[in-house]
Write a protein that holds these residues in place. Structure first.
Motif, PDB file in Angstrom:
ATOM      1  N   ALA A   1       0.837  -1.200   0.000  1.00  0.00           N
ATOM      2  CA  ALA A   1       0.000   0.000   0.000  1.00  0.00           C
ATOM      3  C   ALA A   1       0.872   1.249   0.000  1.00  0.00           C
ATOM      4  O   ALA A   1       1.869   1.324   0.708  1.00  0.00           O
ATOM      5  CB  ALA A   1      -0.914   0.012   1.229  1.00  0.00           C
ATOM      6  N   VAL A   2       0.482   2.218  -0.848  1.00  0.00           N
ATOM      7  CA  VAL A   2       1.152   3.512  -0.874  1.00  0.00           C
ATOM      8  C   VAL A   2       0.425   4.412   0.106  1.00  0.00           C
ATOM      9  O   VAL A   2      -0.677   4.869  -0.155  1.00  0.00           O
ATOM     10  CB  VAL A   2       1.122   4.118  -2.292  1.00  0.00           C
ATOM     11  N   HIS A   3       1.017   4.666   1.262  1.00  0.00           N
ATOM     12  CA  HIS A   3       0.336   5.369   2.354  1.00  0.00           C
ATOM     13  C   HIS A   3       0.474   6.885   2.209  1.00  0.00           C
ATOM     14  O   HIS A   3       1.554   7.435   2.355  1.00  0.00           O
ATOM     15  CB  HIS A   3       0.901   4.922   3.706  1.00  0.00           C
ATOM     16  N   ARG A   4      -0.632   7.534   1.889  1.00  0.00           N
ATOM     17  CA  ARG A   4      -0.647   8.988   1.909  1.00  0.00           C
ATOM     18  C   ARG A   4      -2.026   9.521   2.293  1.00  0.00           C
ATOM     19  O   ARG A   4      -2.230  10.721   2.354  1.00  0.00           O
ATOM     20  CB  ARG A   4      -0.237   9.571   0.551  1.00  0.00           C
ATOM     21  N   GLY A   5      -2.962   8.609   2.559  1.00  0.00           N
ATOM     22  CA  GLY A   5      -4.324   9.028   2.845  1.00  0.00           C
ATOM     23  C   GLY A   5      -4.460   9.888   4.084  1.00  0.00           C
ATOM     24  O   GLY A   5      -5.083  10.947   4.058  1.00  0.00           O
ATOM     25  N   GLU A   6      -3.881   9.434   5.210  1.00  0.00           N
ATOM     26  CA  GLU A   6      -4.017  10.197   6.452  1.00  0.00           C
ATOM     27  C   GLU A   6      -3.378  11.564   6.328  1.00  0.00           C
ATOM     28  O   GLU A   6      -3.900  12.563   6.833  1.00  0.00           O
ATOM     29  CB  GLU A   6      -3.396   9.407   7.609  1.00  0.00           C
ATOM     30  N   GLU A   7      -2.241  11.616   5.647  1.00  0.00           N
ATOM     31  CA  GLU A   7      -1.580  12.905   5.442  1.00  0.00           C
ATOM     32  C   GLU A   7      -2.446  13.830   4.601  1.00  0.00           C
ATOM     33  O   GLU A   7      -2.569  15.021   4.877  1.00  0.00           O
ATOM     34  CB  GLU A   7      -0.230  12.686   4.753  1.00  0.00           C
ATOM     35  N   ALA A   8      -3.062  13.295   3.553  1.00  0.00           N
ATOM     36  CA  ALA A   8      -3.900  14.109   2.682  1.00  0.00           C
ATOM     37  C   ALA A   8      -5.113  14.660   3.421  1.00  0.00           C
ATOM     38  O   ALA A   8      -5.537  15.802   3.179  1.00  0.00           O
ATOM     39  CB  ALA A   8      -4.351  13.289   1.473  1.00  0.00           C
ATOM     40  N   LEU A   9      -5.673  13.873   4.342  1.00  0.00           N
ATOM     41  CA  LEU A   9      -6.884  14.286   5.031  1.00  0.00           C
ATOM     42  C   LEU A   9      -6.620  15.177   6.242  1.00  0.00           C
ATOM     43  O   LEU A   9      -7.566  15.708   6.827  1.00  0.00           O
ATOM     44  CB  LEU A   9      -7.671  13.049   5.476  1.00  0.00           C
ATOM     45  N   ALA A  10      -5.369  15.353   6.617  1.00  0.00           N
ATOM     46  CA  ALA A  10      -5.036  16.206   7.764  1.00  0.00           C
ATOM     47  C   ALA A  10      -5.511  17.632   7.496  1.00  0.00           C
ATOM     48  O   ALA A  10      -5.235  18.219   6.454  1.00  0.00           O
ATOM     49  CB  ALA A  10      -3.534  16.190   8.011  1.00  0.00           C
ATOM     50  N   GLY A  11      -6.263  18.195   8.418  1.00  0.00           N
ATOM     51  CA  GLY A  11      -6.737  19.572   8.297  1.00  0.00           C
ATOM     52  C   GLY A  11      -8.078  19.711   7.601  1.00  0.00           C
ATOM     53  O   GLY A  11      -8.601  20.829   7.513  1.00  0.00           O
ATOM     54  N   ILE A  12      -8.644  18.611   7.109  1.00  0.00           N
ATOM     55  CA  ILE A  12      -9.944  18.686   6.433  1.00  0.00           C
ATOM     56  C   ILE A  12     -11.020  19.202   7.383  1.00  0.00           C
ATOM     57  O   ILE A  12     -11.897  19.970   7.003  1.00  0.00           O
ATOM     58  CB  ILE A  12     -10.341  17.307   5.868  1.00  0.00           C
ATOM     59  N   GLU A  13     -10.939  18.794   8.637  1.00  0.00           N
ATOM     60  CA  GLU A  13     -11.945  19.206   9.621  1.00  0.00           C
ATOM     61  C   GLU A  13     -11.994  20.720   9.761  1.00  0.00           C
ATOM     62  O   GLU A  13     -13.075  21.321   9.773  1.00  0.00           O
ATOM     63  CB  GLU A  13     -11.651  18.564  10.970  1.00  0.00           C
ATOM     64  N   GLU A  14     -10.823  21.353   9.844  1.00  0.00           N
ATOM     65  CA  GLU A  14     -10.779  22.805   9.976  1.00  0.00           C
ATOM     66  C   GLU A  14     -11.264  23.479   8.692  1.00  0.00           C
ATOM     67  O   GLU A  14     -11.967  24.497   8.733  1.00  0.00           O
ATOM     68  CB  GLU A  14      -9.357  23.272  10.295  1.00  0.00           C
ATOM     69  N   THR A  15     -10.899  22.911   7.569  1.00  0.00           N
ATOM     70  CA  THR A  15     -11.270  23.506   6.288  1.00  0.00           C
ATOM     71  C   THR A  15     -12.775  23.477   6.060  1.00  0.00           C
ATOM     72  O   THR A  15     -13.354  24.416   5.521  1.00  0.00           O
ATOM     73  CB  THR A  15     -10.571  22.761   5.134  1.00  0.00           C
ATOM     74  N   LEU A  16     -13.428  22.404   6.492  1.00  0.00           N
ATOM     75  CA  LEU A  16     -14.855  22.210   6.227  1.00  0.00           C
ATOM     76  C   LEU A  16     -15.659  22.205   7.513  1.00  0.00           C
ATOM     77  O   LEU A  16     -16.631  21.456   7.643  1.00  0.00           O
ATOM     78  CB  LEU A  16     -15.057  20.889   5.472  1.00  0.00           C
ATOM     79  N   GLY A  17     -15.280  23.027   8.439  1.00  0.00           N
ATOM     80  CA  GLY A  17     -15.891  23.013   9.764  1.00  0.00           C
ATOM     81  C   GLY A  17     -17.368  23.325   9.781  1.00  0.00           C
ATOM     82  O   GLY A  17     -18.073  22.969  10.736  1.00  0.00           O
ATOM     83  N   ASP A  18     -17.894  23.989   8.730  1.00  0.00           N
ATOM     84  CA  ASP A  18     -19.312  24.354   8.716  1.00  0.00           C
ATOM     85  C   ASP A  18     -20.183  23.274   8.087  1.00  0.00           C
ATOM     86  O   ASP A  18     -21.403  23.429   8.013  1.00  0.00           O
ATOM     87  CB  ASP A  18     -19.510  25.659   7.948  1.00  0.00           C
ATOM     88  N   LEU A  19     -19.570  22.168   7.661  1.00  0.00           N
ATOM     89  CA  LEU A  19     -20.318  21.112   6.983  1.00  0.00           C
ATOM     90  C   LEU A  19     -20.302  19.816   7.789  1.00  0.00           C
ATOM     91  O   LEU A  19     -19.438  19.606   8.634  1.00  0.00           O
ATOM     92  CB  LEU A  19     -19.714  20.847   5.596  1.00  0.00           C
ATOM     93  N   ASP A  20     -21.278  18.957   7.488  1.00  0.00           N
ATOM     94  CA  ASP A  20     -21.330  17.615   8.068  1.00  0.00           C
ATOM     95  C   ASP A  20     -20.417  16.728   7.231  1.00  0.00           C
ATOM     96  O   ASP A  20     -20.744  16.383   6.094  1.00  0.00           O
ATOM     97  CB  ASP A  20     -22.774  17.122   8.033  1.00  0.00           C
TER      98      ASP A  20
END
Length: 279
Positions: free
Chosen positions: A56-75
């Motif tokens: 497996a080429v692991h980059r998923g967790e790194e890519a998703l880091a900060g998504i919560e802050e970016t989309l904080g107004d959405l579910d």
């Protein structure tokens, strides 16, 4: 992120942190805000097969880091999956409202539009697939729909009208066909491009008639153009906010997803492209 109230059907976004994926995420976020849908953001750790086995080429967790802050107004539900990109995205699409992908990506998903991943999604996803390409005209308010009288183009037109009811955009129903050469008939001064024009106009009018009644508040324009569909659709995308096509059709729109027409439109369109299949 809120994972306690997960709607049955979310907007699925394929995400890998690339600039193109960021553009897709922004488009999907605007769609989520407009429709009240939640987002399902998926990053896939792709599995590479080599003589030494699968890895497996692991980059998923790194890519998703900060998504919560970016989309904080959405579910938002963010998820990293391990497997082959196409299979994982199709699995997630089974319960999605639509799938949104960028025009390119990192690693093995690079050139997503011209490779097997996007084509496979467009063929087999059970919901609309939107490939987000940069919009040439940022203030465009026209949804262009390729219409050929087939059931799939009717579904595409209905999708566009339902979106326009919410956004206030104009819908342009566009019917194009390839003309024969030479451009003029030696026995007739009329260009051959006009040959069968009345029939084409009737076909388009009949395709649109029911939608006008179903969506009375939508401004719906009709255009018949004697130009090869690829060129016509690409040219129309120059001042469009969205280009919508059916998953397959008739005549020269036939096999839109499977052949050269689809590849050319997806590669060359200058706005996001939505691929719709009958419900």
């Amino acid at each position: 992120m809120d994972t306690t109230h997960t709607p049955t059907r979310r907007i699925l976004v394929a995400y890998d942190g690339s600039p193109e994926a960021e553009l897709a995420l922004r488009w999907a976020s605007e769609e989520a805000r407009g429709t009240g849908r939640g987002l399902h953001v998926v990053a896939v750790d792709d599995v590479v097969t080599s003589p030494w086995g699968a890895e497996a080429v692991h980059r998923g967790e790194e890519a998703l880091a900060g998504i919560e802050e970016t989309l904080g107004d959405l579910d938002v539900v963010a998820e990293t999956r391990v497997g082959h990109v196409t299979g994982e995205l199709l699995g997630a699409a089974a319960s999605a409202e639509m799938v949104v992908v960028g025009s390119r990506g990192h690693g093995r998903t690079e050139d997503l539009l011209v490779g097997s991943v996007s084509q496979h999604l467009a063929r087999h996803a059970p919901c609309p697939v939107v490939v987000v390409r940069p919009t040439r005209e940022g203030t465009a308010r026209r949804i262009v729909v390729g219409v050929d009288g087939s059931a799939t183009s009717s579904a595409a037109l209905d999708y566009a009208c339902r979106r326009a009811e919410r956004t206030g955009e104009t819908v342009v129903a566009l019917h194009a066909w390839r003309t024969r050469a030479p451009s003029t008939d030696v026995w007739n001064s009329e260009p051959r491009a006009l040959e069968g024009l009345a029939h084409r106009q009737v076909l388009l009018a009949e395709s649109v008639a029911g939608l006008v009644a179903d969506h009375p508040d939508v401004v719906l324009e009709q255009e018949t153009v004697p130009v090869a569909p690829v060129r016509c659709l690409v040219d129309a995308s120059h001042n469009a906010s969205l280009l919508v096509v059916g998953s397959h059709g008739l005549g020269f729109f036939g096999g839109l997803l499977l052949g050269s027409v689809s590849q050319a439109v997806l590669q060359r369109a200058e706005c996001p492209v939505a691929v719709v299949r009958p419900g």
